[in-house]
Design an enzyme around this catalytic site. Structure first.
Site, PDB file in Angstrom:
ATOM      1  N   CYS A  17       0.824  -1.230   0.000  1.00  0.00           N
ATOM      2  CA  CYS A  17       0.000   0.000   0.000  1.00  0.00           C
ATOM      3  C   CYS A  17       0.847   1.264   0.000  1.00  0.00           C
ATOM      4  O   CYS A  17       0.315   2.360  -0.159  1.00  0.00           O
ATOM      5  CB  CYS A  17      -0.936  -0.009   1.196  1.00  0.00           C
ATOM      6  SG  CYS A  17      -2.035  -1.426   1.193  1.00  0.00           S
ATOM      7  N   HIS A  68      -3.259   7.126   2.069  1.00  0.00           N
ATOM      8  CA  HIS A  68      -3.701   5.821   1.595  1.00  0.00           C
ATOM      9  C   HIS A  68      -5.061   5.528   2.232  1.00  0.00           C
ATOM     10  O   HIS A  68      -5.233   5.657   3.454  1.00  0.00           O
ATOM     11  CB  HIS A  68      -2.653   4.770   1.996  1.00  0.00           C
ATOM     12  CG  HIS A  68      -3.159   3.374   1.884  1.00  0.00           C
ATOM     13  ND1 HIS A  68      -3.783   2.908   0.744  1.00  0.00           N
ATOM     14  CD2 HIS A  68      -3.170   2.338   2.766  1.00  0.00           C
ATOM     15  CE1 HIS A  68      -4.131   1.655   0.942  1.00  0.00           C
ATOM     16  NE2 HIS A  68      -3.782   1.289   2.149  1.00  0.00           N
ATOM     17  N   ASN A 118     -10.201  -0.200   0.457  1.00  0.00           N
ATOM     18  CA  ASN A 118      -8.741  -0.079   0.380  1.00  0.00           C
ATOM     19  C   ASN A 118      -8.270  -0.720  -0.931  1.00  0.00           C
ATOM     20  O   ASN A 118      -8.298  -1.941  -1.069  1.00  0.00           O
ATOM     21  CB  ASN A 118      -8.143  -0.785   1.600  1.00  0.00           C
ATOM     22  CG  ASN A 118      -6.625  -0.798   1.608  1.00  0.00           C
ATOM     23  OD1 ASN A 118      -5.988  -0.543   0.596  1.00  0.00           O
ATOM     24  ND2 ASN A 118      -6.050  -1.127   2.751  1.00  0.00           N
TER      25      ASN A 118
HETATM   26  O1  UT7 Z   1      -3.326  -0.927   3.790  1.00  0.00           O
HETATM   27  C1  UT7 Z   1      -3.073  -1.143   5.147  1.00  0.00           C
HETATM   28  C2  UT7 Z   1      -3.947  -2.264   5.482  1.00  0.00           C
HETATM   29  N1  UT7 Z   1      -4.557  -2.389   6.709  1.00  0.00           N
HETATM   30  C3  UT7 Z   1      -5.114  -1.477   7.540  1.00  0.00           C
HETATM   31  O2  UT7 Z   1      -5.034  -0.296   7.404  1.00  0.00           O
HETATM   32  C4  UT7 Z   1      -5.901  -2.055   8.658  1.00  0.00           C
HETATM   33  C5  UT7 Z   1      -5.770  -1.293   9.939  1.00  0.00           C
HETATM   34  N2  UT7 Z   1      -6.703  -1.835  10.896  1.00  0.00           N
HETATM   35  C6  UT7 Z   1      -8.029  -1.572  10.875  1.00  0.00           C
HETATM   36  O3  UT7 Z   1      -8.494  -0.839  10.012  1.00  0.00           O
HETATM   37  C7  UT7 Z   1      -8.893  -2.153  11.953  1.00  0.00           C
HETATM   38  O4  UT7 Z   1      -8.089  -2.811  12.897  1.00  0.00           O
HETATM   39  C8  UT7 Z   1      -9.958  -3.165  11.410  1.00  0.00           C
HETATM   40  C9  UT7 Z   1     -11.018  -2.424  10.624  1.00  0.00           C
HETATM   41  C10 UT7 Z   1      -9.296  -4.211  10.518  1.00  0.00           C
HETATM   42  C11 UT7 Z   1     -10.655  -3.867  12.562  1.00  0.00           C
HETATM   43  O5  UT7 Z   1     -11.240  -2.932  13.434  1.00  0.00           O
HETATM   44  P1  UT7 Z   1     -11.030  -3.038  15.012  1.00  0.00           P
HETATM   45  O6  UT7 Z   1     -11.803  -1.956  15.623  1.00  0.00           O
HETATM   46  O7  UT7 Z   1      -9.544  -3.101  15.268  1.00  0.00           O
HETATM   47  O8  UT7 Z   1     -11.730  -4.421  15.336  1.00  0.00           O
HETATM   48  P2  UT7 Z   1     -11.104  -5.732  16.014  1.00  0.00           P
HETATM   49  O9  UT7 Z   1     -10.179  -6.423  15.089  1.00  0.00           O
HETATM   50  O10 UT7 Z   1     -10.621  -5.359  17.371  1.00  0.00           O
HETATM   51  O11 UT7 Z   1     -12.383  -6.610  16.179  1.00  0.00           O
HETATM   52  C12 UT7 Z   1     -13.438  -6.232  17.072  1.00  0.00           C
HETATM   53  C13 UT7 Z   1     -14.541  -7.284  16.993  1.00  0.00           C
HETATM   54  C14 UT7 Z   1     -14.034  -8.711  17.145  1.00  0.00           C
HETATM   55  O12 UT7 Z   1     -15.013  -9.439  17.871  1.00  0.00           O
HETATM   56  P3  UT7 Z   1     -14.795  -9.747  19.427  1.00  0.00           P
HETATM   57  O13 UT7 Z   1     -13.515 -10.526  19.496  1.00  0.00           O
HETATM   58  O14 UT7 Z   1     -14.709  -8.397  20.090  1.00  0.00           O
HETATM   59  O15 UT7 Z   1     -16.022 -10.516  19.768  1.00  0.00           O
HETATM   60  C15 UT7 Z   1     -13.976  -9.220  15.732  1.00  0.00           C
HETATM   61  O16 UT7 Z   1     -14.150 -10.628  15.660  1.00  0.00           O
HETATM   62  O17 UT7 Z   1     -15.168  -7.225  15.719  1.00  0.00           O
HETATM   63  C16 UT7 Z   1     -15.175  -8.534  15.126  1.00  0.00           C
HETATM   64  N3  UT7 Z   1     -15.074  -8.378  13.687  1.00  0.00           N
HETATM   65  C17 UT7 Z   1     -16.154  -8.209  12.891  1.00  0.00           C
HETATM   66  N4  UT7 Z   1     -17.459  -8.166  13.162  1.00  0.00           N
HETATM   67  C18 UT7 Z   1     -18.308  -7.965  12.129  1.00  0.00           C
HETATM   68  C19 UT7 Z   1     -13.947  -8.333  12.915  1.00  0.00           C
HETATM   69  N5  UT7 Z   1     -14.284  -8.144  11.638  1.00  0.00           N
HETATM   70  C20 UT7 Z   1     -15.640  -8.064  11.590  1.00  0.00           C
HETATM   71  C21 UT7 Z   1     -16.561  -7.858  10.570  1.00  0.00           C
HETATM   72  N6  UT7 Z   1     -17.876  -7.810  10.877  1.00  0.00           N
HETATM   73  N7  UT7 Z   1     -16.195  -7.690   9.295  1.00  0.00           N
END
Ligand code: UT7
Length: 332
Positions: free
Chosen positions: A116, A257, A287
């Site tokens: 990215c 990005h 993204n």
């Molecule tokens: O180009 C660079 C590439 N990457 C990035 O920029 C990614 C950077 N990171 C992020 O944007 C965020 O970390 C994410 C959007 C990927 C995730 O958001 P978050 O607020 O960090 O969520 P999390 O991973 O802490 O997950 C929170 C909860 C979890 O459930 P529990 O364990 O709290 O019960 C996940 O299992 O949300 C759950 N979860 C979802 N629920 C519904 C994870 N993905 C999903 C989903 N739909 N798609």
């Protein structure tokens, strides 16, 4: 930071995305997710997906044609084509296929892989060739079709990515519009975000084993990447601004990005840049990896949001880990 008396201008942009749009609602038929979760955590509402007949070369070529037309040059004027991508049609490189499609017979063409951050690394690479007087007209493309490599059963990653291509023309110019940059890598955090090869040992002849595996799907530690981006991106922008002899207040546009609206907001807040200067189109495209910056740039230029002479801070970040920023003015 002008060297050798050769400045760099940004004279054309173009973009292309596949026509099919997958909404958050539709994604909930693929994995257990919801529009509410995806929009509130990322800002993404839909993303474009390439079908099986759409090549990276095709969308990159279309974006390039638009950029070449805006710059009012001919394909035969192009000296260098850099394709920033992590999802080439051919692992040996796709840039020379684009060269052929464009009829850019004079150009040398190669791929550049920095995930990215690829477009920002490409800007800096292109700038070196122009500054040193080696090339005058460069086509820089950022393009990715990550839907090919996403794990469509991993809801933590598959909701984030979309496909697309964007391109710019950079030209040698008496007036220098490329004001400063800073690019960085940290391989110690490589495991946070991978599209890795999975080796599969094969005994070629007795005692001689080689590997004939395949690439896995994208794996990511979202929280780690989030923390990294929010900490490192403002730092690298500040460094690039320092090299440009500028303060954040002097920027007309912050173009990051397009990974997550929360990251865009956090970085802008840390730099004290107001929301109205932050360019964002991730709601519509998700993204798109190396394509996200030139895609958003092209939209803003064509909507007459970005005008000639505007000062733009761009920053990319992602796998490697890699990150980088560049400051430039739009136009000649
Ligand atoms: O180009 C660079 C590439 N990457 C990035 O920029 C990614 C950077 N990171 C992020 O944007 C965020 O970390 C994410 C959007 C990927 C995730 O958001 P978050 O607020 O960090 O969520 P999390 O991973 O802490 O997950 C929170 C909860 C979890 O459930 P529990 O364990 O709290 O019960 C996940 O299992 O949300 C759950 N979860 C979802 N629920 C519904 C994870 N993905 C999903 C989903 N739909 N798609």
């Amino acid at each position: 930071m002008q060297q050798l008396g050769i400045g760099i201008a940004f004279t054309g942009s173009g973009s292309c995305t596949p026509s099919f749009s997958l909404s958050n609602q539709m994604l909930s038929q693929v994995v257990e997710t919801s529009d509410e979760w995806i929009s509130s955590r990322t800002g993404i509402r839909e993303r474009r997906l390439a079908d099986a007949d759409t090549s990276l070369c095709a969308i990159a070529t279309e974006a390039s044609k638009q950029a070449i037309a805006m710059a009012q040059i001919a394909p035969t004027d192009i000296d260098l084509i850099i394709l920033a991508t992590s999802s080439a049609d051919d692992l040996f490189g796709t840039a020379s296929q684009i060269q052929t499609q464009l009829g850019a017979t004079k150009a040398v063409a190669f791929d550049l892989t920095a995930a990215c951050s690829g477009f920002v690394f490409g800007l800096v690479t292109a700038a070196q060739f122009i500054r040193t007087g080696v090339y005058q007209n460069v086509l820089l493309i950022g393009a990715d079709i990550l839907s090919r490599w996403v794990n469509w059963s991993d809801r933590g990653t598959c909701v984030l990515f979309g496909d697309g291509a964007g391109a710019v023309i950079m030209q040698a110019n008496p007036c220098d519009r490329f004001l400063g940059f800073e690019i960085r890598s940290d391989g110690t955090q490589n495991a946070c975000l991978n599209l890795a090869y999975r080796p599969q040992p094969k005994e070629l002849i007795t005692g001689v084993t080689i590997s004939q595996g395949a690439y896995q799907t994208i794996t990511m530690n979202g929280q780690e990447v989030y923390r990294f981006a929010v900490k490192k991106v403002p730092e690298v922008i500040e460094k690039a601004l320092y090299r440009s002899n500028m303060t954040p207040a002097e920027i007309d546009w912050l173009l990051l990005h397009q990974a997550n609206q929360r990251i865009l907001n956090a970085v802008a807040q840390r730099l004290n840049i107001p929301d109205e200067k932050v360019i964002s189109n991730l709601a519509n495209y998700g993204n798109t990896s190396a394509a996200s910056i030139p895609l958003a740039l092209d939209e803003a230029v064509r909507q007459n949001q970005i005008k000639i002479g505007d000062k733009i801070a761009v920053a990319g970040f992602g796998a490697g880990l890699t990150w980088g920023a560049a400051i430039f003015q739009w136009g000649r």
